[in-house]
Design a protein around this motif. Structure first.
Motif, short mmCIF file in Angstrom:
data_model
loop_
_atom_site.label_atom_id
_atom_site.label_comp_id
_atom_site.label_asym_id
_atom_site.label_seq_id
_atom_site.Cartn_x
_atom_site.Cartn_y
_atom_site.Cartn_z
N SER A 121 0.83 -1.21 0.00
CA SER A 121 0.00 0.00 0.00
C SER A 121 0.87 1.26 0.00
O SER A 121 2.06 1.22 0.30
N LYS A 122 0.24 2.38 -0.33
CA LYS A 122 0.95 3.65 -0.30
C LYS A 122 1.22 4.09 1.13
O LYS A 122 2.22 4.73 1.42
N GLU A 123 0.30 3.76 2.04
CA GLU A 123 0.50 4.06 3.45
C GLU A 123 1.28 2.91 4.08
O GLU A 123 0.75 1.86 4.36
N ARG A 124 2.59 3.13 4.26
CA ARG A 124 3.47 2.05 4.67
C ARG A 124 3.99 2.23 6.10
O ARG A 124 5.09 1.78 6.42
N SER A 125 3.21 2.86 6.95
CA SER A 125 3.68 3.13 8.31
C SER A 125 4.04 1.86 9.07
O SER A 125 5.09 1.77 9.70
N GLU A 126 3.17 0.85 9.00
CA GLU A 126 3.43 -0.40 9.70
C GLU A 126 4.60 -1.14 9.07
O GLU A 126 5.41 -1.78 9.77
N ALA A 127 4.68 -1.07 7.75
CA ALA A 127 5.79 -1.72 7.05
C ALA A 127 7.12 -1.09 7.45
O ALA A 127 8.11 -1.79 7.72
N LYS A 128 7.14 0.23 7.51
CA LYS A 128 8.36 0.93 7.91
C LYS A 128 8.72 0.62 9.36
O LYS A 128 9.90 0.47 9.70
N LYS A 129 7.71 0.53 10.20
CA LYS A 129 7.93 0.22 11.61
C LYS A 129 8.57 -1.15 11.77
O LYS A 129 9.53 -1.31 12.54
N LEU A 130 8.07 -2.13 11.04
CA LEU A 130 8.60 -3.49 11.13
C LEU A 130 10.02 -3.54 10.56
O LEU A 130 10.90 -4.17 11.14
N THR A 131 10.24 -2.86 9.44
CA THR A 131 11.57 -2.85 8.83
C THR A 131 12.59 -2.23 9.77
O THR A 131 13.71 -2.73 9.91
N THR A 132 12.19 -1.16 10.45
CA THR A 132 13.07 -0.50 11.42
C THR A 132 13.36 -1.40 12.61
O THR A 132 14.49 -1.47 13.10
N GLU A 133 12.33 -2.10 13.08
CA GLU A 133 12.50 -3.00 14.22
C GLU A 133 13.48 -4.12 13.87
O GLU A 133 14.37 -4.46 14.68
N MET A 134 13.34 -4.70 12.69
CA MET A 134 14.24 -5.76 12.28
C MET A 134 15.67 -5.24 12.15
O MET A 134 16.62 -5.92 12.55
N ALA A 135 15.81 -4.04 11.59
CA ALA A 135 17.14 -3.46 11.40
C ALA A 135 17.83 -3.24 12.75
O ALA A 135 19.06 -3.34 12.84
N ALA A 136 17.06 -2.92 13.78
CA ALA A 136 17.62 -2.69 15.11
C ALA A 136 18.25 -3.95 15.69
O ALA A 136 19.02 -3.87 16.66
N HIS A 137 17.91 -5.10 15.13
CA HIS A 137 18.47 -6.37 15.59
C HIS A 137 19.39 -7.01 14.55
O HIS A 137 19.68 -8.21 14.61
N GLY A 138 19.82 -6.21 13.57
CA GLY A 138 20.79 -6.71 12.60
C GLY A 138 20.21 -7.51 11.45
O GLY A 138 20.92 -8.30 10.83
N ILE A 139 18.91 -7.31 11.16
CA ILE A 139 18.25 -8.07 10.09
C ILE A 139 17.71 -7.11 9.04
O ILE A 139 17.00 -6.16 9.36
N ILE A 140 18.04 -7.38 7.79
CA ILE A 140 17.52 -6.59 6.67
C ILE A 140 16.26 -7.28 6.17
O ILE A 140 16.30 -8.46 5.78
N LEU A 141 15.14 -6.56 6.17
CA LEU A 141 13.86 -7.10 5.71
C LEU A 141 13.54 -6.53 4.33
O LEU A 141 13.50 -5.31 4.15
N ILE A 142 13.33 -7.42 3.37
CA ILE A 142 13.02 -7.00 2.00
C ILE A 142 11.72 -7.67 1.57
O ILE A 142 11.52 -8.87 1.80
N TYR A 143 10.83 -6.87 0.97
CA TYR A 143 9.61 -7.43 0.40
C TYR A 143 9.69 -7.28 -1.11
O TYR A 143 9.84 -6.18 -1.64
N ARG A 144 9.61 -8.42 -1.81
CA ARG A 144 9.78 -8.40 -3.26
C ARG A 144 8.97 -9.51 -3.89
O ARG A 144 9.00 -10.66 -3.43
N ASP A 145 8.23 -9.17 -4.92
CA ASP A 145 7.48 -10.16 -5.71
C ASP A 145 6.57 -11.03 -4.84
O ASP A 145 6.49 -12.25 -5.00
N GLY A 146 5.89 -10.38 -3.89
CA GLY A 146 4.91 -11.09 -3.09
C GLY A 146 5.47 -11.99 -2.00
O GLY A 146 4.77 -12.87 -1.50
N ASP A 147 6.71 -11.76 -1.60
CA ASP A 147 7.27 -12.57 -0.52
C ASP A 147 8.29 -11.74 0.26
O ASP A 147 8.78 -10.71 -0.22
N PHE A 148 8.59 -12.21 1.48
CA PHE A 148 9.53 -11.53 2.35
C PHE A 148 10.88 -12.25 2.31
O PHE A 148 10.95 -13.47 2.24
N TYR A 149 11.94 -11.45 2.39
CA TYR A 149 13.29 -11.98 2.42
C TYR A 149 14.05 -11.34 3.57
O TYR A 149 14.01 -10.11 3.75
N LEU A 150 14.72 -12.17 4.35
CA LEU A 150 15.49 -11.69 5.49
C LEU A 150 16.97 -11.98 5.25
O LEU A 150 17.34 -13.07 4.85
#
Length: 318
Positions: free
Chosen positions: A133-162
């Motif tokens: 969605s265009k409103e990505r507040s929750e997505a950004k929040k989760l991405t930031t949380e993962m980054a705080a623990h050394g994990i890069i979260l990527i969403y691509r082609d309908g799936d998540f990659y860590l």
């Protein structure tokens, strides 16, 4: 938890006693399963800080003891990544053990990512909608949380990659890692950023592969006894093989004309001229000479060359 070995010598007795202390402290940090179930969801920030403090006091002497601690850390809790780092930083292990501990930490981090993916990301349609969605507040929040623990979260082609963040690990563990391990993480960090030329322009696929070949070959030659040698050799072989055979996105030969891709042709020449003493350059030179003899057009001898070449570097850098 791994079994404690039988104590038959004074040295082994001391080691067993230390492991027993580790187990006792771990028990204090992580109560039994029944207690976990009865208090789940009720832990306070203060108790979390206390667990972190207690773990930071464990002066593990080697990778076996470190592995025992990791076995007790719940892989469903991202905060345990930070606790594992605290234990690592407080260790009294020698350099060889610290290199092995980095392997154990990487395995633990990957296990945490797998647990998180299976438990919270896989098939999570509402979360996918957030990332799409265009409103990505929750997505950004989760991405930031993962980054705080050394994990890069990527969403691509309908799936998540860590992916593990090598820069994060290096920053948190750099002070205790050996020079070889720091260099290894630095390479991983640089490769994750992508390959660029002097003008900060992205390198072509062949030139990017060539750069990676040189980087990993240098590391292997300069660190012949590194504990992750086999893993790094595998990466080196994969990259060199791709450099000599092309990739799915960038084939070595034109599918229609069977003529050598000009980007690979120019890259081979540049690599040989830039690194005349490098062992991989000698391999590339022989391959280029074979291609030249065939008019730079596909021939079955190309396949034969790739099956016979020795991809593992054996000589010292000059």
């Amino acid at each position: 938890m791994q079994d404690i070995p039988n104590c038959k010598t004074n040295t082994t007795k001391g080691y067993c006693l230390l492991l027993a202390v580790v187990l006792m402290l771990m028990t204090a940090c992580f109560p039994g399963q029944t207690e976990k179930q009865s208090t789940r969801g009720k832990s306070t920030e203060a108790s979390s800080r206390m667990d972190t403090f207690r773990l930071s006091q464990l002066n593990v002497p080697n990778n076996v003891a470190f592995g025992s601690v990791l076995d007790e850390l719940d892989k469903r809790d991202l905060r345990n990544i930070d606790r594992a780092i605290n234990v690592f930083n407080a260790c009294k292990a020698d350099s060889l053990s610290r290199d092995s501990m980095l392997i154990s930490f990487n395995e633990y981090l990957n296990a945490v990512m797998e647990e998180y993916y299976q438990g919270k990301l896989s098939g999570n349609r509402p979360l996918m909608d957030q990332f799409e969605s265009k409103e990505r507040s929750e997505a950004k929040k989760l991405t930031t949380e993962m980054a705080a623990h050394g994990i890069i979260l990527i969403y691509r082609d309908g799936d998540f990659y860590l992916e593990p963040n090598s820069s994060f690990i290096s920053a948190r563990l750099g002070g205790i890692l050996t020079t070889s391990s720091r260099n290894y993480l630095q390479i991983k960090t640089e490769l994750a950023k992508g390959m660029f030329d002097e003008k900060n322009q992205p390198l072509s696929v062949p030139d990017s592969l060539a750069r990676q070949v040189a980087i990993w070959e240098d590391f292997l030659v300069r660190n012949p006894g590194y504990v992750m040698k086999e893993e790094i050799q595998a990466q080196y072989i994969d990259v060199l093989a791709a450099y000599l055979s092309g990739t799915e996105q960038t084939p070595l030969f034109d599918p229609d004309t069977k003529i050598l891709n000009p980007d690979f042709k120019s890259s081979y020449l540049h690599y040989v001229e830039s690194h005349p003493a490098r062992e991989s350059a000698q391999t590339v030179k022989r391959f280029y000479e074979l291609l030249s003899a065939k008019g730079f057009k596909y021939d079955e001898s190309v396949d034969s060359f790739l099956t016979e070449v020795n991809f593992i570097p054996t000589q010292k850098l000059q």
